[in-house]
Write a protein that holds these residues in place. Structure first.
Motif, short mmCIF file in Angstrom:
data_model
loop_
_atom_site.label_atom_id
_atom_site.label_comp_id
_atom_site.label_asym_id
_atom_site.label_seq_id
_atom_site.Cartn_x
_atom_site.Cartn_y
_atom_site.Cartn_z
N LEU A 6 37.12 7.96 51.76
CA LEU A 6 36.92 9.41 51.67
C LEU A 6 36.64 8.72 53.79
O LEU A 6 36.72 9.85 54.68
CB LEU A 6 35.21 10.12 51.53
N ASN A 10 41.00 9.71 54.82
CA ASN A 10 41.75 10.59 54.08
C ASN A 10 41.60 11.46 55.72
O ASN A 10 41.25 11.26 56.26
CB ASN A 10 40.71 11.24 53.46
N ILE A 15 39.37 15.12 53.11
CA ILE A 15 37.55 14.86 53.21
C ILE A 15 36.27 16.14 52.08
O ILE A 15 35.68 16.30 51.81
CB ILE A 15 36.99 14.44 54.21
N TYR A 31 27.89 9.46 52.75
CA TYR A 31 29.03 10.00 53.38
C TYR A 31 27.73 10.23 54.78
O TYR A 31 28.77 9.86 56.32
CB TYR A 31 29.56 11.32 52.91
N TYR A 35 29.15 8.96 58.69
CA TYR A 35 30.06 10.47 58.86
C TYR A 35 30.39 9.70 60.44
O TYR A 35 29.16 9.43 61.83
CB TYR A 35 29.46 10.99 58.93
#
Length: 146
Positions: A6, A10, A15, A31, A35
Motif C-alpha cells: 500500500l 499502489n 490505496i 499507514y 504516509y
C-alpha cells in the motif's frame, strides 16, 4: 494486500479502495504514520472518514500535517489554502469529540519548548492536543513482509 505494498506499490485509487476495506485500526495508524505527504490530503482524509479512525490516528494525522503550527496561530488564513482548510477542519473535529480514545498510544511530537508555548495558548478544551494517550505503541512500526 499488505501495508508495505500500500505504501510503495499502489495507485491512489487502489490505496483509497484498500483503506475503505480495512478492518483493523492498527493498520490505519501504521499507514498514516508512514504516509508520504507529497501525495496530498485525499488519502489522509479517507483515513479520517473511516469508521475505525480513532483519536490517536486523528492526532497523528493532525501533527503530521503540521498541526502544531495551526495551534500556535489559529487566525483565519487569508489564502484559505488546502492545508489550512484540512488542518482547521480536523482541529474542529478533534475538539468537538468526533474521535474516540482507544487502545492505540499517541504521544504528541513536541519538544519541551513547544509544549510550554502551547500550554500558554491552549484552552482547557484544546489540551487534548498535548495529552498522551496510553496504549499499544505503533510508532515507527512497519510489518516485515516475508
Amino acid at each position: 494486500m499488505d501495508i508495505n505494498s500500500l505504501l510503495y506499490d499502489n495507485t491512489k485509487e487502489e490505496i483509497l479502495a484498500a483503506i475503505s476495506q480495512m478492518k483493523d485500526p492498527d493498520l490505519l495508524y501504521i499507514y498514516a504514520d508512514h504516509y508520504n505527504w507529497d501525495d496530498g490530503f485525499e488519502i489522509p482524509q479517507a483515513i479520517l472518514k473511516h469508521n475505525l479512525c480513532n483519536l490517536s490516528i486523528a492526532l497523528l494525522i493532525f501533527y503530521r500535517a503540521d498541526g502544531d503550527t495551526f495551534l500556535m496561530n489559529k487566525s483565519d488564513n487569508q489564502d484559505q489554502t488546502v492545508w489550512y482548510s484540512f488542518v482547521k477542519n480536523l482541529y474542529e473535529s478533534i475538539v468537538e469529540g468526533a474521535y474516540q480514545k482507544t487502545d492505540i498510544q499517541f504521544k504528541p511530537p513536541l519538544t519541551k519548548v513547544q509544549l510550554y508555548k502551547l500550554k500558554k495558548v491552549l484552552s482547557d478544551q484544546e489540551l487534548i492536543f498535548i495529552e498522551t494517550i496510553e496504549g499499544k505503541d505503533l510508532d515507527n512500526f512497519l510489518p516485515i513482509v516475508e
